[in-house]
Design a protein around this motif. Sequence first.
Motif, PDB file in Angstrom:
ATOM      1  N   ASN A 248       0.826  -1.204   0.000  1.00 29.31           N
ATOM      2  CA  ASN A 248       0.000   0.000   0.000  1.00 29.31           C
ATOM      3  C   ASN A 248       0.865   1.261   0.000  1.00 29.31           C
ATOM      4  O   ASN A 248       0.493   2.275   0.570  1.00 29.31           O
ATOM      5  N   ASN A 249       2.026   1.175  -0.614  1.00 31.92           N
ATOM      6  CA  ASN A 249       2.966   2.304  -0.735  1.00 31.92           C
ATOM      7  C   ASN A 249       3.352   2.896   0.609  1.00 31.92           C
ATOM      8  O   ASN A 249       3.486   4.100   0.749  1.00 31.92           O
ATOM      9  N   GLY A 250       3.514   2.035   1.605  1.00 35.31           N
ATOM     10  CA  GLY A 250       3.962   2.488   2.915  1.00 35.31           C
ATOM     11  C   GLY A 250       2.860   2.986   3.825  1.00 35.31           C
ATOM     12  O   GLY A 250       3.120   3.326   4.982  1.00 35.31           O
ATOM     13  N   ILE A 251       1.636   3.040   3.349  1.00 35.59           N
ATOM     14  CA  ILE A 251       0.524   3.494   4.177  1.00 35.59           C
ATOM     15  C   ILE A 251       0.063   2.327   5.048  1.00 35.59           C
ATOM     16  O   ILE A 251      -0.208   1.234   4.553  1.00 35.59           O
ATOM     17  N   ARG A 252      -0.018   2.571   6.341  1.00 36.49           N
ATOM     18  CA  ARG A 252      -0.363   1.533   7.298  1.00 36.49           C
ATOM     19  C   ARG A 252      -1.764   0.976   7.039  1.00 36.49           C
ATOM     20  O   ARG A 252      -2.713   1.717   6.817  1.00 36.49           O
ATOM     21  N   VAL A 253      -1.870  -0.322   7.072  1.00 36.64           N
ATOM     22  CA  VAL A 253      -3.149  -1.026   6.986  1.00 36.64           C
ATOM     23  C   VAL A 253      -3.382  -1.647   8.347  1.00 36.64           C
ATOM     24  O   VAL A 253      -2.454  -2.161   8.966  1.00 36.64           O
TER      25      VAL A 253
END
Length: 75
Positions: A35-40
Motif C-alpha cells: 500500500n505504498n507504505g501506508i499503514r493497513v
Amino acid sequence: MIGMSQAFVRESDEQWLHEVQPTMHALLVYLARENNGIRVYEQKISVHPKTGREIYHMSNGLSYTKDEDGRWCLA
C-alpha cells in the motif's frame, strides 16, 4: 539504463501473499509495503461459518484468512 536495472531488482524482490509468514505482524508489514507504505490495520475479526477459520477484515477493504496449509489468502 539504471532505471531499468532498478525495476528489475524490485520486481525480483516481490513477495506474494501466500509467502508471507502466518503472523498478523507479517501480514501488516506486507500490506503496508503493498500500500505504498501506508499503514493497513485490522478492523474486525469474524469466523467463517463453514470452515471455522478466522477472517481478518482490514482497512484496505479486503479480508484475509489462512488456507488449509496455514498460508495467508484472500477470504
